[in-house]
Design an enzyme around this catalytic site. Sequence first.
Site, short mmCIF file in Angstrom:
data_model
loop_
_atom_site.label_atom_id
_atom_site.label_comp_id
_atom_site.label_asym_id
_atom_site.label_seq_id
_atom_site.Cartn_x
_atom_site.Cartn_y
_atom_site.Cartn_z
N GLY A 1 0.82 -1.20 0.00
CA GLY A 1 0.00 0.00 0.00
C GLY A 1 0.85 1.24 0.00
O GLY A 1 2.07 1.19 0.19
N PRO A 2 0.23 2.40 -0.21
CA PRO A 2 0.98 3.65 -0.24
C PRO A 2 1.57 4.01 1.11
O PRO A 2 1.15 3.46 2.14
CB PRO A 2 -0.09 4.67 -0.67
CG PRO A 2 -1.39 4.04 -0.32
CD PRO A 2 -1.20 2.58 -0.44
N GLY B 1 2.28 5.69 4.64
CA GLY B 1 1.45 6.37 5.64
C GLY B 1 0.14 5.72 5.96
O GLY B 1 -0.66 6.29 6.71
N VAL B 2 -0.14 4.51 5.42
CA VAL B 2 -1.43 3.88 5.72
C VAL B 2 -1.34 2.92 6.90
O VAL B 2 -2.32 2.27 7.24
CB VAL B 2 -1.99 3.14 4.47
CG1 VAL B 2 -2.29 4.11 3.36
CG2 VAL B 2 -1.02 2.07 4.01
N LYS C 1 1.24 0.34 7.57
CA LYS C 1 1.74 -1.03 7.36
C LYS C 1 2.69 -1.46 8.48
O LYS C 1 2.55 -2.53 9.06
CB LYS C 1 2.45 -1.13 6.01
CG LYS C 1 1.58 -0.81 4.81
CD LYS C 1 2.30 -1.04 3.50
CE LYS C 1 3.47 -0.11 3.31
NZ LYS C 1 3.09 1.31 3.20
N THR C 2 3.65 -0.60 8.78
CA THR C 2 4.66 -0.95 9.79
C THR C 2 4.05 -1.02 11.18
O THR C 2 4.30 -1.95 11.96
CB THR C 2 5.81 0.08 9.77
OG1 THR C 2 6.34 0.15 8.44
CG2 THR C 2 6.91 -0.32 10.73
N SER D 1 -3.56 3.62 -18.53
CA SER D 1 -4.82 4.03 -17.92
C SER D 1 -5.37 5.35 -18.49
O SER D 1 -6.56 5.61 -18.39
CB SER D 1 -4.66 4.17 -16.41
OG SER D 1 -4.34 2.93 -15.85
N LYS E 1 -7.83 4.83 -7.31
CA LYS E 1 -8.26 5.89 -8.22
C LYS E 1 -9.60 6.50 -7.80
O LYS E 1 -9.79 7.72 -7.81
CB LYS E 1 -8.35 5.36 -9.65
CG LYS E 1 -7.00 4.99 -10.26
CD LYS E 1 -7.18 4.34 -11.62
CE LYS E 1 -5.84 3.97 -12.24
NZ LYS E 1 -5.97 3.28 -13.53
#
Length: 774
Positions: free
Chosen positions: A358-359, A361-362, A364-365, A681, A724
């Site tokens: 994922g991008p 700052g979401v 994950k860590t 896209s 998106k």
Amino acid sequence: MDSLVKKLPLLPLRGMIVFPGMIINLDVGRDRSINAITTAMNSGKKIFLATQLQANVVEPKKEDLYKCGVVAEIKQLLKLPGGTLRILVEGLQRAALNDIHEVKNGSSYWDADVTPLLSVRGPEDNIEIEALRRMLIETFEKWIIAGKKINSEVLLTFKDNPDSGIVADMIAGFLDISIEEKEELLEAVVVKERMQLLYNYLCKELEIADLEKNISNQVRQQIEKNQKEYYLREQIKVINKELGDGDDRQAEITAYKEKMAELDLPEEVEEGLNKELDRLFKMPPMMAESAVVRNYLDVVLDLPWGKFAEDSFDIKNAKKILDKDHYGLQKVKERILEYLAVRTLTKSNKAPILCLVGPPGVGKTSLARSIASAMNRKYTRISLGGVRDEAEIRGHRRTYIGAMPGRIMNGMKKVGCLNPVFLLDEVDKVVSDFRGDPASALLEVLDPEQNHTFSDHFVEFPFDLSKVFWIVTANTVETIPHALLDRLEVIQLSSYTEEEKLKIAELHLIPKERELNGLNSKNFSITTGAVKKLIRSYTREAGVRNLERKIDLVCRKTAYKLVTNDEKVAKINNKNLVDYAGPEIYLEGDLKAKAEIGIATGLAWTSVGGELLKVEVLTCQGKGGLTLTGQLGDVMKESASAGYTFIRSRAKNLKLAEKFYENTDIHIHLPEGAIPKDGPSAGITMVTAMVSSLTGRKVKANLAMTGEITLSGKVLPVGGIKEKMLAANRYGVKTILLPERNMQDLDELPKDVKAEMNFIPVTHMDEVLRLSLE
């Protein structure tokens, strides 16, 4: 013995059987038994000996005694202190127990009705019985020699006795067999059967005696070897003491041995370490190699061999912890709870290898740390970003100067157990060069079929990593090698919606930053509207890192104003937010596009989430050239060329000049030219913008689109739909054109986002132009 004797005083025996011909001492303590002996001494000294079935029965009845006993004669009687009697008895003849009666004539004892049993021997058995007698005596002699439990002189008492029955009874009395087996011999009236049965028992006892002798010899040899080694070691100690270097080295070796004893080392590892200890002991103290061996022993013995942390299988508590630490992220939480449920049912330690993609700052860590907390496991982490040396994963060979184990072994040593949660951060940023391919080295670590015998170059011994709960994080799977990606269970973490960001800010970020900046709920507050404004006008991102920084900025400004006494209480709202956070970065006008000619809004996926992509097209008099700018990749350039060809094929339907392509130059530009862009896209977006510029028709406002175009005008599906759509929602776009086959991907969108937007499926470019142009 007189066969007319039917009644005799009864002496019940516990744990032993007396055979005819045996002379043995018996200690008697029970009152009834003492009374029976006294009666026997006064009436011919004859007594009947019968053995109890259970030795712990105090008052035996007939059913508590074996059915066959022996009539014996009391040879001697001795009174011992405490009222106990010791009698010397000689077994005379077998007898069957018919019944017992209690006699009370001043003193109570048991009287037994017995029938004497004579040994049965047929005339035709003489030769066979003689052979059995000789075999018994010979085997018994071997047993005496092998066991050395009795004196060999006992053979003289019956070796030359012609009565085979008496010989069998005498031998039976010396054997250390069970009471049941002895009773079986006593009940064997037929001499031949008795001797055959006895021979079987005797052969068995001889085998046991031989085995005991061999074991005893082995133990003695081992003891002699240990004594010899001890003696030699003591000599070495004295020699080393004289030389002045013995005590410290021996103490060091002993310390290593003690540490090894505390660990559950595999046999192979223990043997290898003992060899290293022998090398260390034999080395001169000042030799440089000794430091290398010590370092190796320290590293290997610091690893958690056989150590496990206790897991928690409380699914409700795990769900509570995950929900408390992170808002949203339902897919990952469900996967963790599913794993715990499977562990509860199977009791298996096999863990999945999750890849959180994922991008930035979401979460994950931080999610990995929460997973460890929910499972009550220890947690360790290594960052793989920029790692380019294979030795970082597998370690160095011990032959190199400064060799050390790899990061995996260091992580296991640090965490101290075999079943931690182990996070491999930023795996997509591993670099390969002439020093090796670290990503390929990770194949063994992250393969459930191989990692139970992971081999670090420094440690050398196989190490079990199969119980580790591996979590891998990445911003994109594009740069992860296919072989490595195949071993991972990929879970996509998409961008946060505005509602999710608001909840995260209220539940986590604001309390955290308030505490870090020395504020509290009494002197600092911020309204929901102000937080939404921070999200919309100050931060446009997939995660919440910039939002956290802006909240930190607001808290710092508040702390400054409180300390300088400008304010006593700070209440942040929409109106005064500018005083704390500064001017708005993203103005509201940017969010809502106007209807313009030659400008269409596309949707792009990036490693940091979804983004809006403006496509600008300008046509002018020229020679039919097609120019593309904005640092576009090859795939995007090809999409533009394919779209241009499609427009030429539809020139008549679009009411364009027949040969417009000969005298019209088209320039396609994607703003933010410093940022590389690629992918198919934007195909339909570029075609829409070109048609708009060529025909002079405006592209509708509040409309965005995504999809790949073919030469024939078909609209093909694309990836990253969720990111998106979240980006479009973030920018306030209400209507989306997307390929029909991508409609199924909308199921992953939050319900509130789907409710706010209008999704129109398209299959051909003609539909796109009809829906997008005024």
